[in-house]
Design a protein around this motif. Structure first.
Motif, PDB file in Angstrom:
ATOM      1  N   GLN A  54       0.824  -1.209   0.000  1.00 50.26           N
ATOM      2  CA  GLN A  54       0.000   0.000   0.000  1.00 50.26           C
ATOM      3  C   GLN A  54       0.861   1.263   0.000  1.00 50.26           C
ATOM      4  OE1 GLN A  54      -3.248   0.308  -0.305  1.00 50.26           O
ATOM      5  NE2 GLN A  54      -3.172   2.533  -0.153  1.00 50.26           N
ATOM      6  N   VAL A  55       1.827   1.332   0.911  1.00 50.04           N
ATOM      7  CA  VAL A  55       2.658   2.530   1.006  1.00 50.04           C
ATOM      8  C   VAL A  55       3.526   2.668  -0.241  1.00 50.04           C
ATOM      9  CG1 VAL A  55       4.503   3.655   2.317  1.00 50.04           C
ATOM     10  CG2 VAL A  55       2.611   2.546   3.517  1.00 50.04           C
ATOM     11  N   GLY A  56       4.074   1.543  -0.742  1.00 51.84           N
ATOM     12  CA  GLY A  56       4.864   1.604  -1.964  1.00 51.84           C
ATOM     13  C   GLY A  56       4.065   2.148  -3.130  1.00 51.84           C
ATOM     14  N   ARG A  61       2.834   6.525  -6.878  1.00 45.27           N
ATOM     15  CA  ARG A  61       1.847   7.420  -7.466  1.00 45.27           C
ATOM     16  C   ARG A  61       2.221   8.881  -7.219  1.00 45.27           C
ATOM     17  NH1 ARG A  61      -4.229   6.648  -5.582  1.00 45.27           N
ATOM     18  NH2 ARG A  61      -3.347   7.630  -3.713  1.00 45.27           N
ATOM     19  N   GLY A  62       2.890   9.157  -6.098  1.00 40.02           N
ATOM     20  CA  GLY A  62       3.309  10.512  -5.782  1.00 40.02           C
ATOM     21  C   GLY A  62       4.584  10.933  -6.493  1.00 40.02           C
ATOM     22  N   GLY A  63       5.219  10.007  -7.234  1.00 41.82           N
ATOM     23  CA  GLY A  63       6.425  10.336  -7.980  1.00 41.82           C
ATOM     24  C   GLY A  63       7.661  10.531  -7.131  1.00 41.82           C
ATOM     25  N   HIS A  64       7.708   9.930  -5.942  1.00 40.88           N
ATOM     26  CA  HIS A  64       8.835  10.115  -5.038  1.00 40.88           C
ATOM     27  C   HIS A  64       9.978   9.158  -5.362  1.00 40.88           C
ATOM     28  CE1 HIS A  64       6.674  12.890  -2.466  1.00 40.88           C
ATOM     29  NE2 HIS A  64       5.649  12.056  -2.439  1.00 40.88           N
ATOM     30  N   LEU A  65      11.196   9.595  -5.080  1.00 42.81           N
ATOM     31  CA  LEU A  65      12.371   8.740  -5.155  1.00 42.81           C
ATOM     32  C   LEU A  65      12.500   8.030  -3.813  1.00 42.81           C
ATOM     33  CD1 LEU A  65      14.878   7.867  -6.783  1.00 42.81           C
ATOM     34  CD2 LEU A  65      16.087   9.816  -5.768  1.00 42.81           C
ATOM     35  N   PHE A  66      12.398   6.701  -3.820  1.00 42.71           N
ATOM     36  CA  PHE A  66      12.396   5.939  -2.577  1.00 42.71           C
ATOM     37  C   PHE A  66      12.853   4.518  -2.869  1.00 42.71           C
ATOM     38  CE2 PHE A  66       8.440   4.666  -4.483  1.00 42.71           C
ATOM     39  CZ  PHE A  66       8.212   3.367  -4.049  1.00 42.71           C
ATOM     40  N   ALA A  67      13.074   3.756  -1.807  1.00 39.51           N
ATOM     41  CA  ALA A  67      13.380   2.333  -1.938  1.00 39.51           C
ATOM     42  C   ALA A  67      12.871   1.603  -0.703  1.00 39.51           C
ATOM     43  CB  ALA A  67      14.872   2.092  -2.117  1.00 39.51           C
ATOM     44  N   LEU A  68      12.316   0.436  -0.923  1.00 38.85           N
ATOM     45  CA  LEU A  68      11.930  -0.449   0.174  1.00 38.85           C
ATOM     46  C   LEU A  68      13.188  -0.957   0.859  1.00 38.85           C
ATOM     47  CD1 LEU A  68       9.548  -2.078   1.521  1.00 38.85           C
ATOM     48  CD2 LEU A  68      10.032  -3.867  -0.162  1.00 38.85           C
ATOM     49  N   ALA A  69      13.154  -1.059   2.178  1.00 42.91           N
ATOM     50  CA  ALA A  69      14.310  -1.536   2.940  1.00 42.91           C
ATOM     51  C   ALA A  69      13.838  -2.571   3.962  1.00 42.91           C
ATOM     52  CB  ALA A  69      15.014  -0.358   3.625  1.00 42.91           C
ATOM     53  N   GLY A  70      14.740  -2.942   4.891  1.00 45.40           N
ATOM     54  CA  GLY A  70      14.362  -3.815   5.993  1.00 45.40           C
ATOM     55  C   GLY A  70      14.025  -5.237   5.577  1.00 45.40           C
ATOM     56  N   SER A  71      13.269  -5.914   6.428  1.00 45.14           N
ATOM     57  CA  SER A  71      12.986  -7.337   6.222  1.00 45.14           C
ATOM     58  C   SER A  71      12.124  -7.597   4.997  1.00 45.14           C
ATOM     59  CB  SER A  71      12.312  -7.917   7.466  1.00 45.14           C
ATOM     60  OG  SER A  71      11.076  -7.268   7.724  1.00 45.14           O
ATOM     61  N   ASP A  88       9.863  -0.810   6.273  1.00 46.04           N
ATOM     62  CA  ASP A  88      10.867   0.237   6.189  1.00 46.04           C
ATOM     63  C   ASP A  88      11.005   0.727   4.755  1.00 46.04           C
ATOM     64  OD1 ASP A  88      11.821   0.008   8.974  1.00 46.04           O
ATOM     65  OD2 ASP A  88      12.530  -1.956   8.318  1.00 46.04           O
ATOM     66  N   PHE A  89      11.056   2.044   4.597  1.00 49.05           N
ATOM     67  CA  PHE A  89      11.344   2.679   3.323  1.00 49.05           C
ATOM     68  C   PHE A  89      12.457   3.690   3.533  1.00 49.05           C
ATOM     69  CE2 PHE A  89       7.036   1.178   2.632  1.00 49.05           C
ATOM     70  CZ  PHE A  89       7.073   0.726   1.319  1.00 49.05           C
ATOM     71  N   CYS A  90      13.282   3.900   2.497  1.00 53.51           N
ATOM     72  CA  CYS A  90      14.334   4.903   2.536  1.00 53.51           C
ATOM     73  C   CYS A  90      14.002   6.039   1.581  1.00 53.51           C
ATOM     74  CB  CYS A  90      15.677   4.293   2.122  1.00 53.51           C
ATOM     75  SG  CYS A  90      16.395   3.195   3.348  1.00 53.51           S
ATOM     76  N   VAL A  91      14.244   7.261   2.020  1.00 55.95           N
ATOM     77  CA  VAL A  91      14.109   8.452   1.177  1.00 55.95           C
ATOM     78  C   VAL A  91      15.269   9.380   1.495  1.00 55.95           C
ATOM     79  CG1 VAL A  91      11.593   8.260   1.135  1.00 55.95           C
ATOM     80  CG2 VAL A  91      12.687   9.764   2.816  1.00 55.95           C
ATOM     81  N   ARG A  92      15.512  10.348   0.625  1.00 55.29           N
ATOM     82  CA  ARG A  92      16.528  11.359   0.903  1.00 55.29           C
ATOM     83  C   ARG A  92      16.033  12.291   2.012  1.00 55.29           C
ATOM     84  NH1 ARG A  92      17.383  13.978  -4.911  1.00 55.29           N
ATOM     85  NH2 ARG A  92      15.126  14.186  -4.575  1.00 55.29           N
ATOM     86  N   PRO A  93      16.950  12.864   2.795  1.00 58.32           N
ATOM     87  CA  PRO A  93      16.514  13.769   3.872  1.00 58.32           C
ATOM     88  C   PRO A  93      15.643  14.910   3.372  1.00 58.32           C
ATOM     89  CG  PRO A  93      18.831  13.206   4.159  1.00 58.32           C
ATOM     90  CD  PRO A  93      18.418  12.629   2.834  1.00 58.32           C
ATOM     91  N   GLU A  94      15.982  15.466   2.222  1.00 58.62           N
ATOM     92  CA  GLU A  94      15.216  16.607   1.715  1.00 58.62           C
ATOM     93  C   GLU A  94      13.826  16.214   1.221  1.00 58.62           C
ATOM     94  OE1 GLU A  94      18.277  15.627  -1.630  1.00 58.62           O
ATOM     95  OE2 GLU A  94      18.115  15.479   0.569  1.00 58.62           O
ATOM     96  N   ASP A 129       8.249   2.759   8.913  1.00 61.22           N
ATOM     97  CA  ASP A 129       9.351   3.681   9.154  1.00 61.22           C
ATOM     98  C   ASP A 129       9.820   4.245   7.824  1.00 61.22           C
ATOM     99  OD1 ASP A 129       9.173   3.016  11.790  1.00 61.22           O
ATOM    100  OD2 ASP A 129      11.086   1.948  11.895  1.00 61.22           O
ATOM    101  N   VAL A 130       9.840   5.556   7.707  1.00 55.25           N
ATOM    102  CA  VAL A 130      10.384   6.230   6.527  1.00 55.25           C
ATOM    103  C   VAL A 130      11.716   6.834   6.968  1.00 55.25           C
ATOM    104  CG1 VAL A 130      10.017   7.992   4.773  1.00 55.25           C
ATOM    105  CG2 VAL A 130       8.067   6.686   5.657  1.00 55.25           C
ATOM    106  N   ILE A 131      12.794   6.212   6.524  1.00 59.23           N
ATOM    107  CA  ILE A 131      14.135   6.475   7.044  1.00 59.23           C
ATOM    108  C   ILE A 131      14.903   7.347   6.069  1.00 59.23           C
ATOM    109  CG2 ILE A 131      16.309   5.352   7.689  1.00 59.23           C
ATOM    110  CD1 ILE A 131      14.497   2.806   8.195  1.00 59.23           C
ATOM    111  N   PHE A 132      15.549   8.384   6.579  1.00 60.92           N
ATOM    112  CA  PHE A 132      16.396   9.194   5.712  1.00 60.92           C
ATOM    113  C   PHE A 132      17.848   9.205   6.181  1.00 60.92           C
ATOM    114  CE2 PHE A 132      13.462  11.711   8.282  1.00 60.92           C
ATOM    115  CZ  PHE A 132      14.300  12.408   9.132  1.00 60.92           C
TER     116      PHE A 132
END
Length: 222
Positions: A54-56, A61-71, A88-94, A129-132
Motif C-alpha cells: 500500500q505505502v509503496g 503514485r506521488g512520484g517520489h524517489l524511494f526504496a523499500l528496505a528492511g525485512s 521500512d522505506f528509505c528516502v533522501r533527507p530533503e 518507518d520512513v528512514i532518511f
C-alpha cells in the motif's frame, strides 16, 4: 527498524482514521474507505506485506524517489518470509517532508519520533518507518538509484540493493547494538548477491562490524 538503535518512542499525531486505497491508474484518487480491522489479514507477515504494498503504491503514485528496505526488502530479494515487526522505506533527507505530506493525503497517520533520522506512519495497523539516515549516514540519491525494481507480491517497487541493505545493517553495529543473530540469516540468504568487499570498505575498521565479518568467515558465509 533497529539499524540506528532502539525503536523510536511514538508521539502520536492526530490524523485521518481512513485510508484511501492506492491505485496505479491515472485520474482522481479513489474515495476514502474505512479500514475495518476485522478485514485485515490474520497472519502478521501478510499484514506487513499488505502495508508495504500500500505505502509503496502511494509513493510511486506521488512520484517520489524511494526504496523499500528492511525485512520486506530481504523477502523481495528471495530471503526469509519471516518478516520483522514493521515496514521500512528509505528516502533522501530533503524528501522527508513531501513524502510525509503524500502519506497524510492518502489518509495515513504520520508522526515524528524523538529520533531525528526517520518519520513514522501506520498503515493497516502496521508500523511504517520512513528512514532518511542509515547507520548515521544520510540516504543518498546514488543509493536510491541503485535500487532494483522487484515485485512485492503484486506491486512492483524499487527495493534497496543487497549490498546497500547489508552495509546499513552491519555499519550500525556498535557496543550498544550488536544483534548478530538477526543479521546472520540475512547475510546467508543474500550472500551471493552482495559485494562483500564494498561492504567492508563502507564499514571501515570499526570493531563490531569487524567482529561480524570474522563470524561470517568462520561460518563460511563469505
Amino acid at each position: 527498524m533497529a539499524e540506528n538503535g532502539e525503536d523510536a518512542v511514538r508521539t502520536w499525531r492526530p490524523g485521518a482514521p481512513e485510508l484511501r486505497l492506492a491505485s496505479e491508474g491515472p485520474g482522481e484518487p479513489p474515495p476514502a474507505q474505512p479500514v475495518d480491522e476485522a478485514d485485515l489479514p490474520r497472519d502478521r507477515n501478510q499484514a506487513i506485506l499488505e502495508a508495504a504494498k500500500q505505502v509503496g503504491a502511494v509513493l510511486k503514485r506521488g512520484g517520489h524517489l524511494f526504496a523499500l528496505a528492511g525485512s520486506v526488502a530481504v523477502h523481495a530479494h528471495g530471503g526469509s518470509g519471516n518478516l520483522q515487526h514493521d515496514v521500512d522505506f528509505c528516502v533522501r533527507p530533503e524528501d522527508a517532508g513531501p513524502v510525509a505530506a503524500t502519506l497524510r493525503d492518502a489518509g495515513l497517520t504520520v508522526y515524528s519520533p524523538p529520533e531525528d533520522w526517520l518519520i513514522k506512519a501506520t498503515c493497516f495497523g502496521q508500523d511504517v518507518d520512513v528512514i532518511f539516515e542509515l547507520a548515521h549516514r544520510p540516504v543518498s540519491e546514488e543509493m536510491l538509484r541503485r535500487a532494483e525494481e522487484l515485485p512485492v507480491e503484486s506491486v512492483r517497487m524499487p527495493v534497496l540493493a543487497p549490498t546497500d541493505l547489508l552495509t546499513g545493517l552491519i555499519a550500525a553495529f556498535s557496543e550498544h547494538h550488536c544483534d548478530f543473530g538477526a543479521v546472520l540469516p540475512i547475510a546467508r540468504a543474500l550472500r551471493e548477491k552482495v559485494d562483500w568487499e564494498q561492504v567492508r570498505r563502507d564499514c571501515g575498521d570499526a570493531p563490531m562490524p569487524a567482529a561480524f565479518f570474522f563470524l561470517l568467515e568462520r561460518l563460511n558465509v563469505i
